[in-house]
Design a protein around this motif. Sequence first.
Motif, PDB file in Angstrom:
ATOM      1  N   LEU A   9       0.802  -1.219   0.000  1.00 27.94           N
ATOM      2  CA  LEU A   9       0.000   0.000   0.000  1.00 27.94           C
ATOM      3  C   LEU A   9       0.836   1.271   0.000  1.00 27.94           C
ATOM      4  CD1 LEU A   9      -2.802  -0.978   2.521  1.00 27.94           C
ATOM      5  CD2 LEU A   9      -3.056  -0.562   0.088  1.00 27.94           C
ATOM      6  N   ALA A  10       2.125   1.127   0.284  1.00 29.76           N
ATOM      7  CA  ALA A  10       2.942   2.321   0.467  1.00 29.76           C
ATOM      8  C   ALA A  10       2.973   3.192  -0.768  1.00 29.76           C
ATOM      9  CB  ALA A  10       4.368   1.929   0.857  1.00 29.76           C
ATOM     10  N   PRO A 137      -4.374  -2.017   6.035  1.00 34.34           N
ATOM     11  CA  PRO A 137      -5.535  -2.898   5.885  1.00 34.34           C
ATOM     12  C   PRO A 137      -5.871  -3.687   7.132  1.00 34.34           C
ATOM     13  CG  PRO A 137      -3.665  -3.720   4.632  1.00 34.34           C
ATOM     14  CD  PRO A 137      -3.297  -2.344   5.074  1.00 34.34           C
ATOM     15  N   GLY A 138      -4.863  -4.062   7.942  1.00 36.58           N
ATOM     16  CA  GLY A 138      -5.158  -4.810   9.162  1.00 36.58           C
ATOM     17  C   GLY A 138      -6.089  -4.057  10.094  1.00 36.58           C
ATOM     18  N   PRO A 139      -5.713  -2.849  10.532  1.00 35.54           N
ATOM     19  CA  PRO A 139      -6.611  -2.067  11.388  1.00 35.54           C
ATOM     20  C   PRO A 139      -7.937  -1.724  10.722  1.00 35.54           C
ATOM     21  CG  PRO A 139      -4.379  -1.210  11.522  1.00 35.54           C
ATOM     22  CD  PRO A 139      -4.377  -2.235  10.424  1.00 35.54           C
ATOM     23  N   VAL A 140      -7.925  -1.442   9.413  1.00 36.97           N
ATOM     24  CA  VAL A 140      -9.166  -1.080   8.726  1.00 36.97           C
ATOM     25  C   VAL A 140     -10.146  -2.242   8.709  1.00 36.97           C
ATOM     26  CG1 VAL A 140     -10.143  -0.552   6.441  1.00 36.97           C
ATOM     27  CG2 VAL A 140      -8.228   0.776   7.311  1.00 36.97           C
ATOM     28  N   SER A 141      -9.636  -3.467   8.667  1.00 31.31           N
ATOM     29  CA  SER A 141     -10.527  -4.627   8.550  1.00 31.31           C
ATOM     30  C   SER A 141     -11.526  -4.697   9.686  1.00 31.31           C
ATOM     31  CB  SER A 141      -9.699  -5.917   8.491  1.00 31.31           C
ATOM     32  OG  SER A 141      -9.000  -6.135   9.721  1.00 31.31           O
ATOM     33  N   GLY A 142     -11.150  -4.176  10.852  1.00 34.98           N
ATOM     34  CA  GLY A 142     -12.072  -4.187  11.977  1.00 34.98           C
ATOM     35  C   GLY A 142     -13.067  -3.055  11.971  1.00 34.98           C
ATOM     36  N   ALA A 143     -12.944  -2.130  11.009  1.00 34.30           N
ATOM     37  CA  ALA A 143     -13.798  -0.941  10.971  1.00 34.30           C
ATOM     38  C   ALA A 143     -14.800  -0.983   9.830  1.00 34.30           C
ATOM     39  CB  ALA A 143     -12.932   0.315  10.842  1.00 34.30           C
ATOM     40  N   GLN A 149     -18.938  -1.050   4.400  1.00 37.02           N
ATOM     41  CA  GLN A 149     -18.932   0.384   4.650  1.00 37.02           C
ATOM     42  C   GLN A 149     -18.015   0.698   5.831  1.00 37.02           C
ATOM     43  OE1 GLN A 149     -23.176   0.431   5.364  1.00 37.02           O
ATOM     44  NE2 GLN A 149     -23.557   1.561   3.471  1.00 37.02           N
ATOM     45  N   LEU A 150     -17.343   1.835   5.756  1.00 34.89           N
ATOM     46  CA  LEU A 150     -16.466   2.262   6.834  1.00 34.89           C
ATOM     47  C   LEU A 150     -17.304   2.887   7.943  1.00 34.89           C
ATOM     48  CD1 LEU A 150     -13.362   2.582   7.490  1.00 34.89           C
ATOM     49  CD2 LEU A 150     -13.629   4.966   6.753  1.00 34.89           C
ATOM     50  N   VAL A 151     -17.257   2.295   9.137  1.00 38.23           N
ATOM     51  CA  VAL A 151     -18.070   2.804  10.250  1.00 38.23           C
ATOM     52  C   VAL A 151     -17.214   3.307  11.406  1.00 38.23           C
ATOM     53  CG1 VAL A 151     -20.122   1.445   9.700  1.00 38.23           C
ATOM     54  CG2 VAL A 151     -18.318   0.447  11.149  1.00 38.23           C
ATOM     55  N   ALA A 152     -15.904   3.338  11.228  1.00 36.46           N
ATOM     56  CA  ALA A 152     -14.988   3.887  12.227  1.00 36.46           C
ATOM     57  C   ALA A 152     -13.649   4.109  11.548  1.00 36.46           C
ATOM     58  CB  ALA A 152     -14.833   2.941  13.414  1.00 36.46           C
ATOM     59  N   VAL A 153     -12.798   4.878  12.198  1.00 32.41           N
ATOM     60  CA  VAL A 153     -11.448   5.113  11.691  1.00 32.41           C
ATOM     61  C   VAL A 153     -10.449   4.600  12.731  1.00 32.41           C
ATOM     62  CG1 VAL A 153      -9.740   6.886  11.118  1.00 32.41           C
ATOM     63  CG2 VAL A 153     -12.069   7.058  10.232  1.00 32.41           C
ATOM     64  N   PRO A 154      -9.526   3.712  12.349  1.00 31.26           N
ATOM     65  CA  PRO A 154      -8.507   3.253  13.301  1.00 31.26           C
ATOM     66  C   PRO A 154      -7.553   4.394  13.629  1.00 31.26           C
ATOM     67  CG  PRO A 154      -8.035   2.414  11.100  1.00 31.26           C
ATOM     68  CD  PRO A 154      -9.365   3.111  11.011  1.00 31.26           C
ATOM     69  N   GLY A 349       2.856   7.381  22.771  1.00 34.03           N
ATOM     70  CA  GLY A 349       3.474   6.068  22.731  1.00 34.03           C
ATOM     71  C   GLY A 349       2.615   5.034  22.039  1.00 34.03           C
ATOM     72  N   GLN A 350       2.000   5.419  20.923  1.00 29.07           N
ATOM     73  CA  GLN A 350       1.179   4.501  20.147  1.00 29.07           C
ATOM     74  C   GLN A 350       1.841   4.252  18.791  1.00 29.07           C
ATOM     75  OE1 GLN A 350      -1.225   3.358  21.856  1.00 29.07           O
ATOM     76  NE2 GLN A 350      -1.957   4.944  23.239  1.00 29.07           N
ATOM     77  N   LEU A 351       1.353   3.263  18.079  1.00 32.53           N
ATOM     78  CA  LEU A 351       1.807   2.986  16.723  1.00 32.53           C
ATOM     79  C   LEU A 351       0.821   3.585  15.732  1.00 32.53           C
ATOM     80  CD1 LEU A 351       2.697  -0.768  17.255  1.00 32.53           C
ATOM     81  CD2 LEU A 351       4.316   1.120  17.081  1.00 32.53           C
ATOM     82  N   PRO A 352       1.296   4.119  14.612  1.00 34.16           N
ATOM     83  CA  PRO A 352       0.389   4.749  13.646  1.00 34.16           C
ATOM     84  C   PRO A 352      -0.415   3.721  12.871  1.00 34.16           C
ATOM     85  CG  PRO A 352       2.614   4.727  12.772  1.00 34.16           C
ATOM     86  CD  PRO A 352       2.706   4.208  14.182  1.00 34.16           C
ATOM     87  N   THR A 353      -1.580   4.149  12.404  1.00 33.62           N
ATOM     88  CA  THR A 353      -2.416   3.303  11.550  1.00 33.62           C
ATOM     89  C   THR A 353      -2.372   3.751  10.100  1.00 33.62           C
ATOM     90  OG1 THR A 353      -4.370   4.690  11.936  1.00 33.62           O
ATOM     91  CG2 THR A 353      -4.023   2.823  13.427  1.00 33.62           C
ATOM     92  N   ARG A 354      -1.840   4.919   9.816  1.00 34.23           N
ATOM     93  CA  ARG A 354      -1.795   5.435   8.459  1.00 34.23           C
ATOM     94  C   ARG A 354      -0.663   4.770   7.678  1.00 34.23           C
ATOM     95  NH1 ARG A 354      -4.496  10.047   7.095  1.00 34.23           N
ATOM     96  NH2 ARG A 354      -2.929  10.320   5.459  1.00 34.23           N
ATOM     97  N   THR A 355      -0.909   4.534   6.396  1.00 35.57           N
ATOM     98  CA  THR A 355       0.125   3.910   5.567  1.00 35.57           C
ATOM     99  C   THR A 355       1.348   4.803   5.428  1.00 35.57           C
ATOM    100  OG1 THR A 355      -0.933   4.762   3.553  1.00 35.57           O
ATOM    101  CG2 THR A 355      -1.539   2.549   4.252  1.00 35.57           C
TER     102      THR A 355
END
Length: 437
Positions: A9-10, A137-143, A149-154, A349-355
């Motif tokens: 995806l990069a 795509p991993g985080p998005v799969s749960g949304a 349809q996208l119902v949340a944003v990771p 101290g979190q990891l990003p979800t954006r590509t």
Amino acid sequence: MATRQLRALAGIALGSVALLTASCAPGELEGESSGEQEVQELAPEDFAGLTLQYLYFTDGPDEQATRDLIAEFEEQYDVTVELEVLPYADLVTSTLNRLSSGNPPDVVRLTSLTDFRDDLLVLDPYLGDDYRDEFLPGPVSGAINAEDQLVAVPSDLTMNGPFVNVDLFEEAGVDVPDEWTWGEMIDAAQEVQDATGVPYAFAMDKSGHRLSTVLSEYGTQLVDSGGNALDIDKAEAALRPLVDLMADDDMPRDFWLGSGTRYEGANEIFLAGETPIYLSGNWQVGQFAGEATFDWAAAPNPCAEECGGFPGGKYMASFADAENPALAAEFIRFMNDAEHQEEFVSVSGQLPTRTDLSANGVTYTDEAAQAAMDTFLADLAVTPESGFEANGNPAFSPSADALVEEVSAVVDGQKELRPALEDLSEQIDVLVEETSS
């Protein structure tokens, strides 16, 4: 693996960010009555004077980062954001109560969408069909809902893993290796405990999510796309060391039993210097960097059949019945554009979800935090895809709660481990059926 997904995806151009036009009132979409969901543009000044409610829980340093971003949003859009901070243990109940009373918050921060999926605002009409491509795509799969349809944003990605008290390891003359098995990690923990006299060898959060880390490393999950995925033999091998540690109180037994079925973090036990190893996750990095009075580090997850950790994260979502859905969607977009998500994850101290941020990297607040986050990122690269699939499954959250209850029954002497896992498997079957209906 997650790294292959990231590379794929990069090179994709980020989806354009789309808003609503001034031809509609804020919160109203052109074509809604006809079933069309055409994305239009809306200028920031069209939101002026509106108020947005944000229901939130905090892991620590993220709260101030959130308040700083809210202040920027309020100034740019001339709106008021009412931030309500709740204990994590109360979040789901409070949100459900507000939904049932017809007073949903405009935006809520969640770790799971399971309890709310049918009530969430579909974001595609506000943010665009391509918006999801800005995220891994991993985080998005749960949304994504059943209608794609996208119902949340990771909003941030988490990775479970162990922390070590470096001072205790050095005092005991025990090395922290670059890689280790579960048996090697527990042996090292008990050697440090014996040499230093600390109360515990090992601690972990009371959490089905954290227990799923151990299951994943032993090659099994609670659920997958086909339903119940629990391999009882592998689960028994995975959980036996923890049960034995708690039987000897080398892992705090009273802590596990003391909170009923509710989540409980063991971070205070680690910060008090009472254990050399603590299994939690990257959200603790900010707190440890600011409060630990000893040298600490994130260590690699131990390997069994698999390596890596177990993924999770937070979502920002709105509700279909929210008073200002367009403002809610724009707030979610603002908080998760590249600039603002980087500001949030670097401080908290979190990891990003954006590509883009995942590909380019994030600079964290200090040397210890950077080293810890690099360790979590390395574990992310070897985490099985089945972990993302399990975590995004609607049946995962209730199955994880059932896992905690069954392990608690074993620790309390009410059941043996294998019968408890057999009971768990039967519960998972029911939960899969309930959440898929």
